[in-house]
Design an enzyme around this catalytic site. Structure first.
Site, PDB file in Angstrom:
ATOM      1  N   THR A 145      -3.599 -31.702  41.168  1.00 50.59           N
ATOM      2  CA  THR A 145      -2.885 -32.898  41.638  1.00 50.59           C
ATOM      3  C   THR A 145      -3.224 -34.129  40.800  1.00 50.59           C
ATOM      4  O   THR A 145      -4.356 -34.259  40.303  1.00 50.59           O
ATOM      5  CB  THR A 145      -3.234 -33.189  43.114  1.00 50.59           C
ATOM      6  N   SER A 187      -9.319 -38.316  49.167  1.00 54.06           N
ATOM      7  CA  SER A 187      -9.417 -37.559  50.420  1.00 54.06           C
ATOM      8  C   SER A 187     -10.239 -36.313  50.137  1.00 54.06           C
ATOM      9  O   SER A 187     -10.484 -35.977  48.962  1.00 54.06           O
ATOM     10  CB  SER A 187      -8.017 -37.129  50.904  1.00 54.06           C
ATOM     11  N   TYR A 189      -9.255 -33.323  50.544  1.00 52.92           N
ATOM     12  CA  TYR A 189      -8.361 -32.429  49.785  1.00 52.92           C
ATOM     13  C   TYR A 189      -8.430 -32.742  48.281  1.00 52.92           C
ATOM     14  O   TYR A 189      -8.621 -31.841  47.458  1.00 52.92           O
ATOM     15  CB  TYR A 189      -6.923 -32.569  50.299  1.00 52.92           C
ATOM     16  N   HIS A 190      -8.287 -34.028  47.932  1.00 50.40           N
ATOM     17  CA  HIS A 190      -8.323 -34.382  46.509  1.00 50.40           C
ATOM     18  C   HIS A 190      -9.715 -34.101  45.912  1.00 50.40           C
ATOM     19  O   HIS A 190      -9.836 -33.751  44.739  1.00 50.40           O
ATOM     20  CB  HIS A 190      -7.952 -35.859  46.317  1.00 50.40           C
ATOM     21  N   LYS A 193      -9.865 -30.615  44.699  1.00 47.85           N
ATOM     22  CA  LYS A 193      -9.172 -30.427  43.417  1.00 47.85           C
ATOM     23  C   LYS A 193     -10.041 -30.945  42.265  1.00 47.85           C
ATOM     24  O   LYS A 193      -9.967 -30.441  41.149  1.00 47.85           O
ATOM     25  CB  LYS A 193      -7.825 -31.157  43.432  1.00 47.85           C
ATOM     26  N   ARG A 249       9.692 -37.089  54.238  1.00 40.13           N
ATOM     27  CA  ARG A 249       9.583 -37.670  55.594  1.00 40.13           C
ATOM     28  C   ARG A 249      10.559 -38.833  55.767  1.00 40.13           C
ATOM     29  O   ARG A 249      11.192 -38.989  56.807  1.00 40.13           O
ATOM     30  CB  ARG A 249       8.150 -38.130  55.873  1.00 40.13           C
TER      31      ARG A 249
HETATM   32  N1  LIG Z   1       3.576 -30.095  47.713  1.00 38.42           N
HETATM   33  C1  LIG Z   1       3.211 -31.064  46.892  1.00 38.42           C
HETATM   34  O1  LIG Z   1       3.775 -32.180  46.900  1.00 38.42           O
HETATM   35  C2  LIG Z   1       2.108 -30.814  45.898  1.00 38.42           C
HETATM   36  C3  LIG Z   1       1.765 -31.852  45.016  1.00 38.42           C
HETATM   37  C4  LIG Z   1       0.728 -31.650  44.095  1.00 38.42           C
HETATM   38  C5  LIG Z   1       0.059 -30.435  44.065  1.00 38.42           C
HETATM   39  N2  LIG Z   1       0.412 -29.440  44.933  1.00 38.42           N
HETATM   40  C6  LIG Z   1      -0.361 -28.192  44.877  1.00 38.42           C
HETATM   41  O2  LIG Z   1       0.498 -27.066  44.804  1.00 38.42           O
HETATM   42  C7  LIG Z   1      -0.077 -25.977  45.527  1.00 38.42           C
HETATM   43  C8  LIG Z   1       0.952 -25.442  46.497  1.00 38.42           C
HETATM   44  O3  LIG Z   1       1.338 -26.480  47.399  1.00 38.42           O
HETATM   45  P1  LIG Z   1       2.422 -26.236  48.520  1.00 38.42           P
HETATM   46  O4  LIG Z   1       3.049 -27.535  48.812  1.00 38.42           O
HETATM   47  O5  LIG Z   1       3.255 -25.069  48.154  1.00 38.42           O
HETATM   48  O6  LIG Z   1       1.464 -25.832  49.750  1.00 38.42           O
HETATM   49  P2  LIG Z   1       1.766 -24.861  50.991  1.00 38.42           P
HETATM   50  O7  LIG Z   1       0.728 -25.157  52.013  1.00 38.42           O
HETATM   51  O8  LIG Z   1       3.196 -24.927  51.393  1.00 38.42           O
HETATM   52  O9  LIG Z   1       1.518 -23.402  50.372  1.00 38.42           O
HETATM   53  C9  LIG Z   1       0.238 -22.879  50.144  1.00 38.42           C
HETATM   54  C10 LIG Z   1       0.324 -21.366  50.353  1.00 38.42           C
HETATM   55  O10 LIG Z   1      -0.956 -20.805  50.094  1.00 38.42           O
HETATM   56  C11 LIG Z   1      -1.308 -19.918  51.153  1.00 38.42           C
HETATM   57  N3  LIG Z   1      -2.771 -19.942  51.270  1.00 38.42           N
HETATM   58  C12 LIG Z   1      -3.548 -21.009  51.594  1.00 38.42           C
HETATM   59  N4  LIG Z   1      -4.842 -20.638  51.609  1.00 38.42           N
HETATM   60  C13 LIG Z   1      -4.871 -19.332  51.260  1.00 38.42           C
HETATM   61  C14 LIG Z   1      -5.929 -18.382  51.083  1.00 38.42           C
HETATM   62  N5  LIG Z   1      -7.230 -18.717  51.284  1.00 38.42           N
HETATM   63  N6  LIG Z   1      -5.601 -17.119  50.726  1.00 38.42           N
HETATM   64  C15 LIG Z   1      -4.314 -16.747  50.517  1.00 38.42           C
HETATM   65  N7  LIG Z   1      -3.276 -17.601  50.693  1.00 38.42           N
HETATM   66  C16 LIG Z   1      -3.566 -18.874  51.054  1.00 38.42           C
HETATM   67  C17 LIG Z   1      -0.598 -20.464  52.382  1.00 38.42           C
HETATM   68  O11 LIG Z   1      -0.367 -19.469  53.367  1.00 38.42           O
HETATM   69  C18 LIG Z   1       0.702 -21.013  51.787  1.00 38.42           C
HETATM   70  O12 LIG Z   1       1.738 -20.052  51.799  1.00 38.42           O
HETATM   71  C19 LIG Z   1      -1.332 -26.505  46.210  1.00 38.42           C
HETATM   72  O13 LIG Z   1      -2.476 -26.094  45.524  1.00 38.42           O
HETATM   73  C20 LIG Z   1      -1.170 -28.003  46.144  1.00 38.42           C
HETATM   74  O14 LIG Z   1      -2.411 -28.630  46.069  1.00 38.42           O
HETATM   75  C21 LIG Z   1       1.413 -29.606  45.840  1.00 38.42           C
END
Ligand SMILES: NC(=O)c1ccc[n+]([C@@H]2O[C@H](COP(=O)([O-])OP(=O)(O)OC[C@H]3O[C@@H](n4cnc5c(N)ncnc54)[C@H](O)[C@@H]3O)[C@@H](O)[C@H]2O)c1
Length: 401
Positions: A145, A187, A189-190, A193, A249
């Site tokens: 991120t 946070s 979360y961050h 990362k 949102r």
């Molecule tokens: N959505 C955003 O705006 C955004 C922005 C920047 C970075 N990201 C990064 O992209 C990645 C995906 O984000 P997203 O929005 O698809 O999230 P999401 O929560 O929709 O999807 C994450 C998936 O990973 C699976 N998962 C989580 N923990 C697990 C584990 N221990 N074992 C197996 N499966 C597991 C969950 O079931 C889910 O299907 C993340 O790492 C997130 O940090 C997302």
């Protein structure tokens, strides 16, 4: 290419898995499905009616004739099964999206902080340790991120992961080095990362693992050309205060005729990217894996543009007449910041980013309107507070929302 997509049932992971499959790759989704259980915990569901994963995969096969398999596995808690899977399947690339990715969720309380650290740090470390144990030279592409850089105003275009520093040695001669850009996570979360970055650096240097870390901006949009092929392939659309990203949102609030809740002055500048570019960037990163060598992690900023939150709200006000409500900011962050970002590497690989335009918001808005009946309006505002005292003070008011 044989590719394992870890987290391939999620908001980014599902369209990534389909996009890679459609581009001729042999894809296995590895996902514990925990995200679906988190919906139950929070008492919310995706705005869009997301089908169970077996039904999604059957629909993909029916519509395209392409097979995507699923292995249900918890990366953080089943390291031996993960190693066995990698040894058996021998993927050439592993796309790692399987983490707890909501900043507000990670700040709810101590239990959620622990859960986020345990899940994210162990998932990443278990993957890296398993690759070494199995002796597999798979290119790891991780979704990180932009939040690791923090959001203080710096008078630089943020570089891609590294800062070039020079400092005098004992004799006064200059030492030149690239160091990881100092992290300033906002946070837990961050923070995870940021810790991921050190794990990557260590395993790249110590074991020669080939790793790309994509520092991604906030994703907006919900569908991609692949997920539009059939209603059963529809992607998630999180609108709740924990998992919903800011623009999605706002779109739901606008569709319901609710005021757009802008935190504080709305002076926060953030990096954004459309979901269609997310999937393209991941493919570009995977397909350019030969350029990645052990020793140094390739870090690329996966960003289309930077925008100020109040400007986003103003755009929706212009477009739809949506009212804007400034509410106290639950996060501990600068009220206003500037943000400029370098994105040369993905652009050199061919990315021509989609920029936010009013007409592009129409499709997401249409989705928000179509499923407005599924929305629980009480779940749209963000309630998780970064500061314990403010959390306690806010509790009675939140209960009344
Ligand atoms: N959505 C955003 O705006 C955004 C922005 C920047 C970075 N990201 C990064 O992209 C990645 C995906 O984000 P997203 O929005 O698809 O999230 P999401 O929560 O929709 O999807 C994450 C998936 O990973 C699976 N998962 C989580 N923990 C697990 C584990 N221990 N074992 C197996 N499966 C597991 C969950 O079931 C889910 O299907 C993340 O790492 C997130 O940090 C997302």
């Amino acid at each position: 290419m044989r590719i394992a997509v870890l987290g391939g049932d999620g908001f980014c992971g599902w369209p990534v898995a389909l996009h890679l499959s459609r581009h001729g790759h042999d894809v296995t989704v590895v996902d514990s499905l925990v995200r679906r259980r988190t919906d139950d915990e929070l008492g919310v569901e995706s705005l869009t009616p997301v089908r169970p994963l077996p039904e999604r995969l059957a629909a993909w096969w029916e519509v395209t004739g392409l097979v995507v398999r699923h292995v249900r596995l918890d990366l953080a808690r089943e390291p031996e099964r993960l190693a066995a899977l990698l040894a058996a399947e021998r993927p050439e690339a592993v796309v790692h999206l399987a983490e707890q990715r909501a900043a507000p969720y990670s700040m709810r309380d101590a239990a959620h902080k622990r859960y986020t650290v345990d899940t994210n740090v162990n998932a990443t470390h278990n993957l890296l340790a398993a690759l070494v144990e199995v002796g597999l030279d798979a290119h790891v592409v991780h979704l990180g991120t932009m939040g690791v850089y923090g959001y203080e105003t710096a008078a630089v275009d943020l570089p891609e992961g590294y800062l070039h520093v020079s400092y005098p040695d004992r004799t006064g001669a200059s030492i030149e080095r690239d160091v990881l850009y100092p992290t300033r996570p906002g946070s837990v979360y961050h923070l995870t990362k940021s810790l991921d970055q050190l794990l990557f650096q260590f395993y790249a240097q110590n074991d020669g693992l080939r790793i790309t870390d994509l520092h991604q901006g906030i994703v907006w949009g919900t569908q991609t050309p692949e997920t539009r092929l059939d209603p059963r392939l529809v992607n998630r659309f999180d609108y709740d205060g924990d998992y919903g990203t800011v623009l999605n949102r706002f779109l739901v609030q606008a569709a319901l005729g609710l005021p757009l809740t802008v935190h504080g002055t709305g002076g926060q500048t953030r990096a954004f990217i459309n979901l269609e570019d997310t999937v393209r960037c991941v493919r570009l990163a995977v397909e350019s894996g030969d350029a990645v060598v052990g020793g140094r992690v390739r870090i690329m900023n996966q960003v289309a543009e930077t925008l100020r939150v109040r400007d986003l709200a103003a755009m929706l006000h212009r477009l739809l007449g949506a009212e804007v409500a400034h509410v106290p900011n639950p996060r501990a962050e600068a009220a206003e910041n500037e943000l400029e970002v370098r994105t040369d590497q993905l652009r050199d690989l061919g990315l021509e980013p989609i920029l936010l335009e009013e007409r592009l918001l129409e499709e997401s808005l249409e989705t928000a309107r179509r499923y407005a009946g599924r929305v629980d309006p009480a779940r749209v505002p963000a309630t998780a507070c970064w500061n314990a005292e403010r959390r306690a003070a806010a509790a009675p008011a939140e209960a009344g929302r």
